[in-house]
Design an enzyme around this catalytic site. Structure first.
Site, PDB file in Angstrom:
ATOM      1  N   GLU A   1      47.194 133.616 -85.246  1.00  0.00           N
ATOM      2  CA  GLU A   1      47.979 132.713 -86.085  1.00  0.00           C
ATOM      3  C   GLU A   1      47.407 132.605 -87.486  1.00  0.00           C
ATOM      4  O   GLU A   1      47.739 131.686 -88.231  1.00  0.00           O
ATOM      5  CB  GLU A   1      48.035 131.330 -85.441  1.00  0.00           C
ATOM      6  CG  GLU A   1      46.710 130.578 -85.391  1.00  0.00           C
ATOM      7  CD  GLU A   1      45.936 130.869 -84.103  1.00  0.00           C
ATOM      8  OE1 GLU A   1      46.151 131.959 -83.526  1.00  0.00           O
ATOM      9  OE2 GLU A   1      45.135 130.023 -83.690  1.00  0.00           O
TER      10      GLU A   1
ATOM     11  N   HIS B   1      55.436 131.067 -75.361  1.00  0.00           N
ATOM     12  CA  HIS B   1      54.993 132.094 -76.304  1.00  0.00           C
ATOM     13  C   HIS B   1      56.165 132.639 -77.121  1.00  0.00           C
ATOM     14  O   HIS B   1      55.963 133.110 -78.257  1.00  0.00           O
ATOM     15  CB  HIS B   1      54.293 133.239 -75.550  1.00  0.00           C
ATOM     16  CG  HIS B   1      52.932 132.865 -75.064  1.00  0.00           C
ATOM     17  ND1 HIS B   1      51.800 132.963 -75.852  1.00  0.00           N
ATOM     18  CD2 HIS B   1      52.505 132.356 -73.865  1.00  0.00           C
ATOM     19  CE1 HIS B   1      50.740 132.562 -75.165  1.00  0.00           C
ATOM     20  NE2 HIS B   1      51.137 132.182 -73.945  1.00  0.00           N
TER      21      HIS B   1
ATOM     22  N   ASN C   1      52.199 127.176 -78.181  1.00  0.00           N
ATOM     23  CA  ASN C   1      52.450 128.171 -77.130  1.00  0.00           C
ATOM     24  C   ASN C   1      52.498 127.519 -75.749  1.00  0.00           C
ATOM     25  O   ASN C   1      53.368 127.837 -74.932  1.00  0.00           O
ATOM     26  CB  ASN C   1      51.372 129.253 -77.160  1.00  0.00           C
ATOM     27  CG  ASN C   1      51.630 130.292 -78.234  1.00  0.00           C
ATOM     28  OD1 ASN C   1      52.762 130.509 -78.630  1.00  0.00           O
ATOM     29  ND2 ASN C   1      50.561 130.919 -78.718  1.00  0.00           N
TER      30      ASN C   1
ATOM     31  N   ASP D   1      56.031 132.978 -81.099  1.00  0.00           N
ATOM     32  CA  ASP D   1      56.326 134.174 -81.896  1.00  0.00           C
ATOM     33  C   ASP D   1      57.353 133.856 -82.979  1.00  0.00           C
ATOM     34  O   ASP D   1      57.256 134.346 -84.113  1.00  0.00           O
ATOM     35  CB  ASP D   1      56.860 135.284 -80.987  1.00  0.00           C
ATOM     36  CG  ASP D   1      55.782 135.860 -80.092  1.00  0.00           C
ATOM     37  OD1 ASP D   1      56.131 136.580 -79.145  1.00  0.00           O
ATOM     38  OD2 ASP D   1      54.580 135.612 -80.352  1.00  0.00           O
TER      39      ASP D   1
ATOM     40  N   ASP E   1      45.786 129.127 -91.448  1.00  0.00           N
ATOM     41  CA  ASP E   1      45.822 129.095 -89.983  1.00  0.00           C
ATOM     42  C   ASP E   1      46.843 128.028 -89.557  1.00  0.00           C
ATOM     43  O   ASP E   1      46.781 126.886 -90.008  1.00  0.00           O
ATOM     44  CB  ASP E   1      44.436 128.769 -89.429  1.00  0.00           C
ATOM     45  CG  ASP E   1      44.399 128.847 -87.922  1.00  0.00           C
ATOM     46  OD1 ASP E   1      44.717 127.839 -87.273  1.00  0.00           O
ATOM     47  OD2 ASP E   1      44.076 129.918 -87.384  1.00  0.00           O
TER      48      ASP E   1
END
Length: 417
Positions: free
Chosen positions: A339, A309, A304, A313, A296
């Protein structure tokens, strides 16, 4: 266009021949003139050496200013100044404008011309530019030449014959070149026309095309490759018409897409679940090791929120790339959700898995994240389990998840087993 190609080929061969002939026409006269000059100098040098030899037979002293004055007087008395060897029976001859300055072996001038004076001693630099005069290997003097060497009638006749011979040879060469270019050009254009017609027919859907070109040159090689590709294309088209391979390939591609994560290009959770059930069953059946790692990205929500965002990404995609470079061919890597990532490692216990996963963690931490955004720093935490129970892998997932939370609680950016 093909006619233009023939013209270009002919012109290129003609221009090449003309260029070669022109170079020869410029070089040959110069080489002949150099030859005449060298022969004239050799004849004169022999005469100079003979004069010095005669003087030395009558005088004991040779060398120095006094000796230079004596030999000048000696030669004047014998009507030998300026020294002119008998050349009536030799070629080439020289005019009065073709002169020499003569010195003894010490550089004292005994036959002056131009700006040089009788008895003057030439410097070492001037002597380096002069021609040495030797008698039986002994250096007896130097000669400095000057003026232009005229061509005799015999020389001019010889050069004229050479020029005419070259013109005749050039005309014959151009004729042969023109004949070869027309012959070879016509054959080349004929072959290219055949290739062009065959290509046009293939573009219309007539795939059964063949070009007959014999030989081993590039055009023949091109024709053979064309025939080979035409045959392969024809065979492929026939196979596609006789089967449903295209539909099957498309279905398989769509199936593969359904098992891939669109953002990272990794396999998705659906694919992982399929592989996990199969590999878990085989590990229990054959009592083999199997390890599972859940990863994770640390503080991904903050990434983010702080960087957008779009950056988030980009982080997911880069982490996926780093993980793909480290895993083995037999391992299964998938994006588990958000994630989270999952790695399934066959024939691997938790300690072996820990080494591999920690390398991935270190790679993620060390990657230059500032390239994506200033002050961006990304780490990842992992939990590992190799617990095999007959519960379709549920306990293994739970334990790996617990170890992941443990890594988070211990400060993140770590691997817990």
């Amino acid at each position: 266009m093909l006619n233009s190609l023939r013209t270009k080929l002919t012109l290129s061969m003609l221009i090449t021949s003309l260029a070669a002939i022109s170079v020869m026409a410029l070089i040959t006269p110069w080489l002949l003139e150099q030859r005449f000059v060298n022969e004239a100098r050799e004849v004169h040098f022999k005469g100079f050496v003979r004069a010095i030899e005669e003087f030395r037979q009558d005088h004991q002293e040779w060398g120095g200013r006094q000796s230079a004055l004596l030999i000048n007087q000696y030669l004047s008395n014998r009507q030998a100044a300026p020294i002119r060897p008998a050349l009536s029976d030799q070629r080439p001859t020289v005019s009065n404008s073709f002169r020499f300055v003569l010195t003894d072996h010490q550089g004292f001038v005994f036959l002056p011309f131009f700006e040089y004076e009788l008895g003057q001693q030439l410097s070492a630099e001037q002597l380096q530019q002069a021609n040495p005069l030797t008698l039986d290997g002994e250096l007896v003097g130097y000669a400095l030449g000057g003026g232009e060497l005229p061509l005799t009638d015999q020389d001019k006749s010889y050069l004229l014959i050479q020029s005419r011979s070259m013109l005749i040879g050039a005309a014959a060469g151009l004729a042969v070149t023109l004949l070869l270019s027309l012959t070879m050009g016509s054959q080349l254009v004929k072959h290219l026309q055949a290739l062009t017609r065959a290509a046009i027919e293939m573009s219309k859907g007539n795939l059964n095309q063949r070009v007959q070109v014999e030989g081993k040159d590039e055009v023949a090689l091109l024709a053979r490759e064309f025939n080979r590709m035409a045959q392969e294309l024809n065979n492929t088209y026939a196979e596609l018409k006789a089967s449903n391979e295209t539909i099957k390939a498309q279905a398989e591609a769509m199936q593969e897409l359904s098992l891939r994560d669109e953002l990272t290009g990794l396999h998705n959770r659906r694919y992982f679940n399929q592989q996990f059930r199969l590999m878990h069953h085989q590990a229990i059946r054959y009592q083999d090791a199997l390890a599972l790692a859940l990863g994770d990205i640390d503080n991904f929500k903050q990434i983010n929120d702080r960087f957008s965002h779009h950056i988030g990404d980009a982080v997911l995609k880069q982490v996926a790339v780093l993980m793909q470079k480290e895993i083995r061919e037999a391992d299964v890597l998938a994006r588990y959700g958000g994630e989270e990532f999952v790695i399934l490692m066959a024939h691997t216990d938790k300690r072996q898995a820990e080494g591999l996963i920690d390398r991935i963690r270190a790679k993620v931490e060390a990657w230059p994240w500032h390239q994506l955004a200033s002050e961006l720093h990304v780490t990842i935490s992992f939990g590992i389990s190799d617990k095999l129970d007959s519960d379709l892998g549920h306990s293994m997932l739970v334990e790996a998840d617990n170890r992941l939370y443990q890594a988070k609680d211990l400060g993140r950016n770590r691997v817990c087993v």
